[in-house]
Design a protein around this motif. Structure first.
Motif, PDB file in Angstrom:
ATOM      1  N   LYS A  96      -6.759  15.466  -7.635  1.00 51.30           N
ATOM      2  CA  LYS A  96      -5.915  15.947  -6.531  1.00 51.30           C
ATOM      3  C   LYS A  96      -5.523  14.783  -5.630  1.00 51.30           C
ATOM      4  O   LYS A  96      -6.289  13.835  -5.457  1.00 51.30           O
ATOM      5  CB  LYS A  96      -6.705  16.983  -5.732  1.00 51.30           C
ATOM      6  N   ALA A  97      -4.302  14.855  -5.067  1.00 50.84           N
ATOM      7  CA  ALA A  97      -3.845  13.786  -4.181  1.00 50.84           C
ATOM      8  C   ALA A  97      -2.949  14.325  -3.084  1.00 50.84           C
ATOM      9  O   ALA A  97      -2.320  15.377  -3.228  1.00 50.84           O
ATOM     10  CB  ALA A  97      -3.095  12.725  -4.981  1.00 50.84           C
ATOM     11  N   LYS A  98      -2.884  13.572  -1.967  1.00 51.48           N
ATOM     12  CA  LYS A  98      -1.920  13.872  -0.907  1.00 51.48           C
ATOM     13  C   LYS A  98      -1.416  12.552  -0.322  1.00 51.48           C
ATOM     14  O   LYS A  98      -2.109  11.524  -0.378  1.00 51.48           O
ATOM     15  CB  LYS A  98      -2.543  14.761   0.169  1.00 51.48           C
ATOM     16  N   ILE A  99      -0.198  12.608   0.216  1.00 53.08           N
ATOM     17  CA  ILE A  99       0.403  11.419   0.825  1.00 53.08           C
ATOM     18  C   ILE A  99      -0.076  11.297   2.267  1.00 53.08           C
ATOM     19  O   ILE A  99       0.009  12.246   3.047  1.00 53.08           O
ATOM     20  CB  ILE A  99       1.948  11.500   0.794  1.00 53.08           C
ATOM     21  N   ILE A 100      -0.577  10.114   2.626  1.00 52.96           N
ATOM     22  CA  ILE A 100      -0.980   9.845   4.009  1.00 52.96           C
ATOM     23  C   ILE A 100       0.190   9.208   4.766  1.00 52.96           C
ATOM     24  O   ILE A 100       0.474   9.544   5.901  1.00 52.96           O
ATOM     25  CB  ILE A 100      -2.214   8.912   4.042  1.00 52.96           C
ATOM     26  N   LYS A 159     -10.541   9.551  -1.850  1.00 56.24           N
ATOM     27  CA  LYS A 159     -10.556   8.100  -1.589  1.00 56.24           C
ATOM     28  C   LYS A 159      -9.139   7.614  -1.324  1.00 56.24           C
ATOM     29  O   LYS A 159      -8.195   8.020  -2.007  1.00 56.24           O
ATOM     30  CB  LYS A 159     -11.166   7.344  -2.774  1.00 56.24           C
ATOM     31  N   GLU A 160      -8.982   6.716  -0.339  1.00 52.49           N
ATOM     32  CA  GLU A 160      -7.659   6.211   0.023  1.00 52.49           C
ATOM     33  C   GLU A 160      -7.265   5.012  -0.834  1.00 52.49           C
ATOM     34  O   GLU A 160      -8.116   4.181  -1.176  1.00 52.49           O
ATOM     35  CB  GLU A 160      -7.629   5.808   1.506  1.00 52.49           C
ATOM     36  N   VAL A 161      -5.959   4.947  -1.154  1.00 51.70           N
ATOM     37  CA  VAL A 161      -5.448   3.827  -1.939  1.00 51.70           C
ATOM     38  C   VAL A 161      -3.976   3.592  -1.583  1.00 51.70           C
ATOM     39  O   VAL A 161      -3.227   4.547  -1.361  1.00 51.70           O
ATOM     40  CB  VAL A 161      -5.616   4.085  -3.463  1.00 51.70           C
ATOM     41  N   GLY A 162      -3.565   2.339  -1.525  1.00 50.63           N
ATOM     42  CA  GLY A 162      -2.163   1.980  -1.319  1.00 50.63           C
ATOM     43  C   GLY A 162      -1.502   1.743  -2.669  1.00 50.63           C
ATOM     44  O   GLY A 162      -2.066   1.053  -3.526  1.00 50.63           O
ATOM     45  N   VAL A 163      -0.321   2.330  -2.890  1.00 47.52           N
ATOM     46  CA  VAL A 163       0.375   2.159  -4.176  1.00 47.52           C
ATOM     47  C   VAL A 163       1.815   1.709  -3.927  1.00 47.52           C
ATOM     48  O   VAL A 163       2.389   1.955  -2.866  1.00 47.52           O
ATOM     49  CB  VAL A 163       0.375   3.472  -5.010  1.00 47.52           C
ATOM     50  N   GLN A 164       2.385   1.042  -4.945  1.00 42.08           N
ATOM     51  CA  GLN A 164       3.739   0.484  -4.819  1.00 42.08           C
ATOM     52  C   GLN A 164       4.797   1.435  -5.396  1.00 42.08           C
ATOM     53  O   GLN A 164       5.666   1.019  -6.160  1.00 42.08           O
ATOM     54  CB  GLN A 164       3.782  -0.875  -5.512  1.00 42.08           C
TER      55      GLN A 164
END
Length: 483
Positions: A265-269, A283-288
């Motif tokens: 599962k994911a959501k946009i911060i 868990k937070e992650v930055g993606v391009q």
């Protein structure tokens, strides 16, 4: 390899000739036959391969796999009859090339949109993990870094097994491939063993081939029906067809979602044109990447990597380094301060997703100018839907040529325009010449605006009357920016 070994998994109805004959190659294209080959005659959608049996024998075929024996048979040639050559070509190819899919961890990706992105990102991710990998995709095929041009989303069964065998020979551990509905329906993936399968989504596409949406959906579903209990199946819980895909699936089933309860599962911060910050399984992650649809794509990649045994923390580290696939939401910034985005979106749903992604970032600050068309000799029913979707989320829409193939470009444009009412038409202009359409959009754009150039993405050609002319949307944009 002897012919009888080659036919080990084939249910033979009748044989005329020697099955001990040595076979040096297998082909479904009579023009590629060489001395010692087995020719497989397939009744295709355009022409019947049985017509080319004499030509294949003339070029050196020593055996023919067919559905009925020809009236005139040549001495010294072995004829084998089966109920369906299409059903058996994959089995023969798998046997001839030493069952390569059993020597790899092969993951197939199917659905309307997202196949190329997911398969390519998995390939790039697992190479970053240090594994040797292969990729079979719309954009290009790769064998551990070596590029092999792709003509179809999925090659024919013989070429497919040949490529997989080369991957095994190169020491590849993993292979990731797009599985198109055509390939599944035409049994191009027959005989392959998949370690896992991923379902992206399902919207209207390829009805020119499948006839009905149900046929199209069932072609995709057949892929999951064929997975064995040792495999995994990852399905999109946000798509209403996600559960249908796996209802008869024997594999271990996992789900992914941006909206509901799921295994992944994911959501946009936070999001901007350079990328997004996401929460993936806490868990937070930055993606391009940008866009909710890309969050789904990244979740599918994350889930597959987990199912292939990688640790979540390691996956997120690599995920943050991955870049967008060629021609997928690819931004090019102009000196004047507006942005052109080149994308492969060629279905109503894909256009909606890309335009949504652009609006998420713009947040009302800047206009959207869309340039798009529709392919010739393809599903005509989606043309007005494409125009409706594009005009709905654009401040200005320029309808132009895509790949007209054997149709008149203006006829295709007229089909698109037919879906718009008089109010919508005030936002629309049509320009047949695609280069001029892109140039016009650039002339209209101001600082902070976004031009979406949709439909061709990675393609570097335009197909007109059967001839492919060099044409690259990104090249055209850069030429205009530098003029």
């Amino acid at each position: 390899m002897k012919l009888n070994e080659l036919l080990k998994n084939v249910e033979v109805l009748n044989v005329l000739g020697d099955t001990e004959v040595e076979i040096t190659g297998v082909n479904i294209d009579s023009r590629k036959i060489e001395k010692g080959h087995l020719f497989i005659a397939i009744p295709g959608t355009q022409t019947d391969g049985h017509k080319f049996i004499p030509k294949a024998i003339e070029l050196g075929a020593v055996a023919v796999l067919c559905e009925y024996f020809p009236n005139k048979r040549e001495p010294g040639v072995t004829y084998i009859a089966v109920e369906s050559t299409e059903d058996n070509v994959g089995k023969v190819a798998t046997q001839f090339y030493g069952d390569p899919s059993n020597k790899l961890k092969l993951v197939g990706v199917t659905g309307t949109n997202g196949k190329t992105t997911i398969a390519t990102l998995l390939y790039n991710m697992f190479r970053k993990f240090g594994h040797k990998c292969g990729l079979l995709s719309t954009v290009c095929n790769y064998i551990e870094g070596e590029a092999i041009p792709a003509d179809h989303t999925t090659p024919d069964p013989i070429e497919l097994n040949h490529l997989l065998a080369k991957m095994v020979e190169a020491g590849c551990e993993y292979a990731f491939m797009e599985c198109s509905s055509h390939a599944i329906a035409q049994k191009r993936i027959g005989g392959l063993r998949f370690t896992g399968g991923i379902f992206t989504n399902l919207t209207r596409d390829h009805l020119d081939y499948h006839g009905t949406f149900d046929n199209y959906r069932n072609a995709k579903k057949a892929f999951f029906d064929g997975l064995d209990k040792e495999a995994f199946a990852i399905t999109n819980a946000d798509d209403k067809n996600g559960s249908i895909m796996v209802q008869n699936c024997k594999a271990q089933i996992k789900t992914y979602s941006t909206r509901t309860m799921a295994d992944f599962k994911a959501k946009i911060i936070e999001c901007h044109f350079e990328g997004m910050y996401l929460d993936i399984n806490g868990k937070e992650v930055g993606v391009q990447f940008i866009g909710k649809f890309n969050v789904s794509n990244l979740l599918a990649v994350y889930g597959a990597a987990v199912m292939l045994g990688k640790k979540p923390e390691e996956i997120l580290v690599v995920l943050s380094t991955l870049k967008s696939v060629n021609g997928r939401l690819e931004p090019i910034h102009s000196p004047e301060g507006y942005t052109a985005i080149v994308d492969y979106a060629h279905t109503p749903d894909a256009l909606e997703n890309v335009l949504n992604a652009i609006h998420e970032v713009l947040d009302g600050k800047g206009k959207v100018i869309t340039v798009c068309g529709a392919g010739g000799n393809r599903d005509k029913g989606k043309r007005p839907l494409m125009a409706q979707e594009a005009v709905k989320q654009s401040d200005k829409l320029i309808i132009t040529s895509d790949n007209p193939r054997f149709e008149e470009p203006q006829d295709i444009i007229n089909d698109m325009l037919a879906g718009l009412d008089s109010k919508q038409m005030k936002k629309v202009i049509s320009i047949v010449d695609r280069r001029e359409a892109i140039r016009t959009a650039c002339m209209m754009a101001e600082k902070g605006d976004v031009i979406l150039i949709a439909g061709k993405g990675h393609e570097d050609y335009q197909e007109i009357q059967g001839v492919k002319h060099h044409f690259d949307d990104k090249e055209v944009v850069r030429e205009i920016f530098n003029a």
